[in-house]
Design a protein around this motif. Structure first.
Motif, PDB file in Angstrom:
ATOM      1  N   UNK A 195       0.837  -1.210   0.000  1.00  0.00           N
ATOM      2  CA  UNK A 195       0.000   0.000   0.000  1.00  0.00           C
ATOM      3  C   UNK A 195       0.868   1.255   0.000  1.00  0.00           C
ATOM      4  N   UNK A 196       1.931   1.240   0.795  1.00  0.00           N
ATOM      5  CA  UNK A 196       2.819   2.398   0.883  1.00  0.00           C
ATOM      6  C   UNK A 196       3.505   2.669  -0.461  1.00  0.00           C
ATOM      7  N   UNK A 197       3.908   1.616  -1.143  1.00  0.00           N
ATOM      8  CA  UNK A 197       4.555   1.768  -2.448  1.00  0.00           C
ATOM      9  C   UNK A 197       3.578   2.366  -3.457  1.00  0.00           C
ATOM     10  N   UNK A 198       2.355   1.846  -3.484  1.00  0.00           N
ATOM     11  CA  UNK A 198       1.353   2.369  -4.424  1.00  0.00           C
ATOM     12  C   UNK A 198       1.048   3.830  -4.113  1.00  0.00           C
ATOM     13  N   UNK A 199       0.907   4.166  -2.835  1.00  0.00           N
ATOM     14  CA  UNK A 199       0.637   5.550  -2.440  1.00  0.00           C
ATOM     15  C   UNK A 199       1.786   6.465  -2.850  1.00  0.00           C
ATOM     16  N   UNK A 200       3.022   5.997  -2.708  1.00  0.00           N
ATOM     17  CA  UNK A 200       4.187   6.805  -3.088  1.00  0.00           C
ATOM     18  C   UNK A 200       4.208   7.064  -4.585  1.00  0.00           C
TER      19      UNK A 200
END
Length: 222
Positions: A195-200
């Motif tokens: 999720x953090x990667x997609x948000x970034x």
């Protein structure tokens, strides 16, 4: 559903869930963006009836739970003869919910454009529609981008609710891994990182668009 060994299958399942999450995010964002502009501009209409309908739409989706909206799309619409797949129900509910917040972003951004710009359109003898499309909206879009970036991330995080109607996105896949292996920490840590990667990536895309838009506005101003 295939059985998983505790040390195998995580990557395959998480990747499959990430792709489903990205697909659902893109579909929901497109719907949210389109409906946000429709509802946001309708909020600025000179026609009372149009403003009233748009305000009811915005307040309905902002004032009710996204869980209820999702269940209504998946379980209630079929009673009216409209059957949706889990993915269709998911992006419909998430997209419409996001558009209600996006509509307020559109309304506020259009209103923040300087009065002198609006007066200039009158001096140029532009119609209200021409002024909106060629003068006001291009400047308002630059103002909207940071808020739309935040909205896109919220929409991405909201895709987790689609697991309740069996959409095989990240949360659903993590639950499948946990139910078959008995492990909890590893699968959920993996989806947190994903999720953090997609948000970034989303925020990086929005910042790139901001730079491009600001550069374009600077050239126009020059």
């Amino acid at each position: 559903m295939q059985n998983l060994e505790p040390t195998l299958g995580y990557g395959q399942f998480i990747l499959s869930g990430a792709l489903a999450t990205i697909e659902l995010t893109v579909l929901s964002c497109v719907l949210a963006l389109l409906m946000a502009f429709v509802a946001g501009l309708a909020l600025l209409s000179r026609l009372l009836g149009v403003r009233a309908v748009s305000r009811i739409y915005v307040e309905f989706f902002r004032g009710t739970s996204i869980f209820v909206q999702l269940f209504a799309a998946y379980f209630v619409l079929p009673l009216a003869g409209i059957s949706l797949s889990p993915v269709q129900a998911g992006f419909l509910a998430i997209g419409l919910n996001g558009s209600a917040y996006g509509a307020e972003v559109v309304r506020a951004a259009v209103q923040v454009v300087g009065r002198d710009q609006k007066e200039a359109t009158i001096a140029l003898n532009l119609s209200r529609r021409q002024a909106m499309w060629w003068i006001i909206l291009p400047q308002a879009v630059v103002v909207m981008l940071p808020s739309f970036g935040n909205l896109a991330i919220e929409i991405m995080k909201s895709t987790a609710v689609a697991s309740l109607v069996t959409v095989s996105e990240l949360t659903f896949q993590a639950q499948m891994v946990r139910s078959q292996t008995g492990e909890t920490a590893m699968p959920f840590m993996l989806i947190l990182v994903t999720y953090l990667v997609i948000a970034s990536v989303l925020m990086g895309l929005v910042r790139w668009l901001e730079r491009r838009s600001s550069r374009g506005m600077a050239i126009m101003g020059a």
